[in-house]
Design a protein around this motif. Structure first.
Motif, PDB file in Angstrom:
ATOM      1  N   ALA A   1       7.218   1.737  -6.930  1.00 45.48           N
ATOM      2  CA  ALA A   1       7.439   3.222  -6.485  1.00 45.48           C
ATOM      3  C   ALA A   1       8.641   3.800  -6.981  1.00 45.48           C
ATOM      4  O   ALA A   1       8.683   4.733  -7.611  1.00 45.48           O
TER       5      ALA A   1
ATOM      6  N   ALA B   1       9.578   2.172  -1.014  1.00 43.51           N
ATOM      7  CA  ALA B   1       8.653   1.420  -0.035  1.00 43.51           C
ATOM      8  C   ALA B   1       9.378   0.036   0.165  1.00 43.51           C
ATOM      9  O   ALA B   1       9.676  -0.736  -1.014  1.00 43.51           O
TER      10      ALA B   1
ATOM     11  N   ALA C   1       0.884  -1.268   0.142  1.00 45.69           N
ATOM     12  CA  ALA C   1       0.028   0.029  -0.041  1.00 45.69           C
ATOM     13  C   ALA C   1       0.921   1.340   0.033  1.00 45.69           C
ATOM     14  O   ALA C   1       0.519   2.313  -0.616  1.00 45.69           O
ATOM     15  N   ASP C   2       1.989   1.238   0.882  1.00 42.53           N
ATOM     16  CA  ASP C   2       3.024   2.287   0.699  1.00 42.53           C
ATOM     17  C   ASP C   2       3.524   2.623  -0.847  1.00 42.53           C
ATOM     18  O   ASP C   2       3.689   3.615  -1.091  1.00 42.53           O
TER      19      ASP C   2
ATOM     20  N   LEU D   1       1.983   2.048  -3.526  1.00 36.57           N
ATOM     21  CA  LEU D   1       0.940   2.788  -4.094  1.00 36.57           C
ATOM     22  C   LEU D   1       0.913   3.933  -3.798  1.00 36.57           C
ATOM     23  O   LEU D   1       0.400   4.995  -4.511  1.00 36.57           O
ATOM     24  N   ARG D   2       1.060   4.413  -2.544  1.00 37.99           N
ATOM     25  CA  ARG D   2       1.011   6.156  -2.223  1.00 37.99           C
ATOM     26  C   ARG D   2       2.128   6.629  -2.960  1.00 37.99           C
ATOM     27  O   ARG D   2       1.849   7.778  -3.411  1.00 37.99           O
ATOM     28  N   TRP D   3       3.189   6.066  -3.212  1.00 39.08           N
ATOM     29  CA  TRP D   3       4.306   6.885  -3.978  1.00 39.08           C
ATOM     30  C   TRP D   3       3.780   6.970  -5.244  1.00 39.08           C
ATOM     31  O   TRP D   3       4.162   8.198  -6.133  1.00 39.08           O
TER      32      TRP D   3
ATOM     33  N   PHE E   1       0.716   7.066  -6.472  1.00 41.63           N
ATOM     34  CA  PHE E   1      -0.154   8.254  -6.477  1.00 41.63           C
ATOM     35  C   PHE E   1       0.511   9.662  -6.499  1.00 41.63           C
ATOM     36  O   PHE E   1       0.230  10.507  -6.943  1.00 41.63           O
ATOM     37  N   PHE E   2       1.518   9.662  -5.430  1.00 34.03           N
ATOM     38  CA  PHE E   2       1.990  10.797  -5.328  1.00 34.03           C
ATOM     39  C   PHE E   2       2.829  11.338  -6.725  1.00 34.03           C
ATOM     40  O   PHE E   2       2.972  12.509  -7.217  1.00 34.03           O
TER      41      PHE E   2
END
Length: 204
Positions: free
Chosen positions: A163, A156, A91-92, A94-96, A98-99
């Motif tokens: 990422a 990540a 999930a982390d 994915l966070r990057w 999206f960033f």
């Protein structure tokens, strides 16, 4: 796996992400090239066959078409070492990603395209007016990345993931948009780690 074909403009960092992902995974990838400056992704044939949104990259898997660079990278990397096994780390990642699409690419990639390919003299008044804000937002994104990389080798988890690939594509060519990599030593060290990965291919 079905035959893989990348519909791309090789100057695009979003297209390069997919090529780099495939190369790191040792996946064969055929390439069909378009010149976006000549409107080659806006033809009736392209819109009807490849992507009705008129944009690249598009990853063709057999007779199916998958637009959006990060979605294509995800498809290629499913089940590989580029996808963290740990649920939170995934999930982390994915966070990057999206960033990259929300904070990084709209500023860093856009300035590269405007200044290196379109040319400032050919920009509209509206585009020229956006340059200062995009410069600030791009610098903020690079500063955030540098701060993270001061404490971690990768974005990540403890190894390279999607990422890193998604952020590498436009970061390593950001100076074409007027950004200074020498101001971001941890980003520079991370760029070097990516370039040394087995299977790495350069952007062309």
């Amino acid at each position: 796996m079905d035959r893989l074909t990348l519909h791309e403009d090789p100057r695009s960092g979003n297209c390069y992400k997919i090529r780099l992902t495939a190369a790191l995974l040792g996946l064969p990838l055929e390439r069909v090239q378009y010149d976006i400056m000549r409107g080659e992704t806006r033809t009736r044939e392209f819109l009807q066959t490849v992507n009705s949104n008129g944009r690249i990259p598009v990853l063709q898997v057999g007779d199916r078409f998958l637009p959006e660079s990060n979605a294509a990278c995800w498809f290629l990397a499913e089940g590989s070492a580029l996808m963290p096994e740990d649920r939170f780390t995934r999930a982390d990642m994915l966070r990057w990603m999206f960033f990259e699409q929300y904070n990084h690419e709209p500023n860093i990639a856009t300035l590269r395209f405007w200044l290196a390919f379109v040319g400032e003299a050919h920009l509209s008044q509206e585009q020229c007016a956006q340059i200062p804000a995009k410069r600030i937002a791009g610098e903020d994104a690079l500063a955030l990345m540098d701060a993270h990389l001061a404490r971690h080798e990768w974005f990540a988890g403890d190894s390279v993931s999607l990422a890193d690939i998604s952020l590498y594509a436009y970061t390593h060519v950001c100076e074409a948009g007027g950004f200074r990599l020498q101001d971001r030593p941890h980003v520079c060290a991370w760029l070097g780690r990516i370039a040394k990965l087995p299977g790495y291919v350069s952007m062309d």
